[in-house]
Design an enzyme around this catalytic site. Structure first.
Site, PDB file in Angstrom:
ATOM      1  N   GLU A  35       0.859  -1.190   0.000  1.00  0.00           N
ATOM      2  CA  GLU A  35       0.000   0.000   0.000  1.00  0.00           C
ATOM      3  C   GLU A  35       0.890   1.233   0.000  1.00  0.00           C
ATOM      4  O   GLU A  35       1.660   1.454   0.938  1.00  0.00           O
ATOM      5  CB  GLU A  35      -0.892  -0.024   1.252  1.00  0.00           C
ATOM      6  CG  GLU A  35      -1.748   1.225   1.420  1.00  0.00           C
ATOM      7  CD  GLU A  35      -2.502   1.224   2.753  1.00  0.00           C
ATOM      8  OE1 GLU A  35      -2.947   0.152   3.204  1.00  0.00           O
ATOM      9  OE2 GLU A  35      -2.626   2.312   3.355  1.00  0.00           O
ATOM     10  N   ARG A  39       0.970  10.248   1.205  1.00  0.00           N
ATOM     11  CA  ARG A  39       1.505  11.209   2.183  1.00  0.00           C
ATOM     12  C   ARG A  39       2.693  11.952   1.605  1.00  0.00           C
ATOM     13  O   ARG A  39       3.332  12.746   2.294  1.00  0.00           O
ATOM     14  CB  ARG A  39       1.910  10.473   3.459  1.00  0.00           C
ATOM     15  CG  ARG A  39       0.699   9.831   4.126  1.00  0.00           C
ATOM     16  CD  ARG A  39       1.032   9.145   5.423  1.00  0.00           C
ATOM     17  NE  ARG A  39       0.024   8.141   5.694  1.00  0.00           N
ATOM     18  CZ  ARG A  39       0.051   7.321   6.723  1.00  0.00           C
ATOM     19  NH1 ARG A  39       1.027   7.377   7.594  1.00  0.00           N
ATOM     20  NH2 ARG A  39      -0.906   6.435   6.885  1.00  0.00           N
ATOM     21  N   THR A  63      -4.162   6.252   2.482  1.00  0.00           N
ATOM     22  CA  THR A  63      -4.320   7.649   2.909  1.00  0.00           C
ATOM     23  C   THR A  63      -4.996   8.490   1.820  1.00  0.00           C
ATOM     24  O   THR A  63      -4.611   9.617   1.545  1.00  0.00           O
ATOM     25  CB  THR A  63      -2.969   8.274   3.332  1.00  0.00           C
ATOM     26  OG1 THR A  63      -2.204   7.312   4.066  1.00  0.00           O
ATOM     27  CG2 THR A  63      -3.175   9.480   4.253  1.00  0.00           C
ATOM     28  N   LYS A 123     -10.972  -1.059   7.290  1.00  0.00           N
ATOM     29  CA  LYS A 123      -9.662  -0.913   7.919  1.00  0.00           C
ATOM     30  C   LYS A 123      -9.939  -0.494   9.367  1.00  0.00           C
ATOM     31  O   LYS A 123     -10.682   0.471   9.588  1.00  0.00           O
ATOM     32  CB  LYS A 123      -8.891   0.172   7.156  1.00  0.00           C
ATOM     33  CG  LYS A 123      -7.673   0.732   7.860  1.00  0.00           C
ATOM     34  CD  LYS A 123      -6.878   1.601   6.892  1.00  0.00           C
ATOM     35  CE  LYS A 123      -5.901   2.500   7.636  1.00  0.00           C
ATOM     36  NZ  LYS A 123      -4.625   2.643   6.961  1.00  0.00           N
TER      37      LYS A 123
END
Ligand code: 3PG
Length: 204
Positions: A35, A39, A63, A123
């Site tokens: 993943e 960011r 994210t 998640k």
């Protein structure tokens, strides 16, 4: 999606040139998914670099906070969108783009919102801070069909505690490829850490 690998390396990467060697280290260590978190400004380019340079690797985008980022990561070739929270706009955009989405939830109310959107794989984030294994077991009682992908504060010392819970599909975390190692090109460390993790979980 999480059938082959019950472990997902969560990556912070800012150098596109490091993306393929990193993917190779993870693959050689024994995992076929990773993943890449949005960011860094270079995250989508890194996803694209892996799709082109190491196409066997399954690349998820993490994210993801906005609908524009959904467009961005779909364009880059991500196979799945992972979000820290439950954002209905992001979920709708993923549906429109026909990309699977795994939103972050850590309370009963958030789980019910996810269920009402037809989502039953969530998640569980931030896992350790939000109550860890104890919380997942408690949430699994009323929400028997929900499958959890805990991340946040998980490492080699506690990953097995999560994986023994029936409702836990997979665990994610940065422990196998911390950004420091990626920045320094220490891919051997990544390979070893993935291998060590898989050896540990397969022993149990
Ligand atoms: C994530 O986005 O999944 C988490 O930030 C990973 O958490 P960790 O760095 O504690 O593994």
């Amino acid at each position: 999606m999480f059938n082959d690998n019950r472990i997902i390396p969560v990556i912070i990467i800012s150098d596109e040139k490091k993306a393929v060697p990193l993917a190779k280290a993870i693959w050689d260590g024994g995992l076929s998914c990773m993943e890449i978190t949005l960011r860094t400004k270079q995250a989508a380019d890194c996803i694209k670099a892996i799709r082109i340079g190491f196409p066997s690797m399954h690349v998820y985008a993490g994210t993801v906070l906005t609908v524009n980022q959904v467009d961005e990561v779909v364009g880059a070739g991500a196979e799945c969108v992972v979000t820290p929270g439950l954002n209905q706009l992001v979920v709708s955009k993923c549906r429109e783009k026909k990309i699977p989405v795994v939103p972050g939830c850590c309370t009963p109310t958030e789980i019910e919102q996810a269920l009402s959107l037809g989502i039953d794989i969530i998640k569980f984030f931030p896992a350790e801070a939000a109550g860890g294994c104890k919380m997942i077991r408690a949430l699994s009682a009323p929400y028997g069909n929900v499958r959890f992908v805990p991340t946040g504060g998980i490492d080699i010392s506690n990953v097995n505690n999560y994986l023994t819970i029936k409702s836990v599909l997979a665990c994610g975390g940065s422990w196998m490829a911390p950004d420091e190692w990626i920045k320094n090109g220490q891919f051997e460390n990544v390979y070893n850490s993935v291998k060590e993790t898989l050896t540990l979980i397969n022993q149990n």
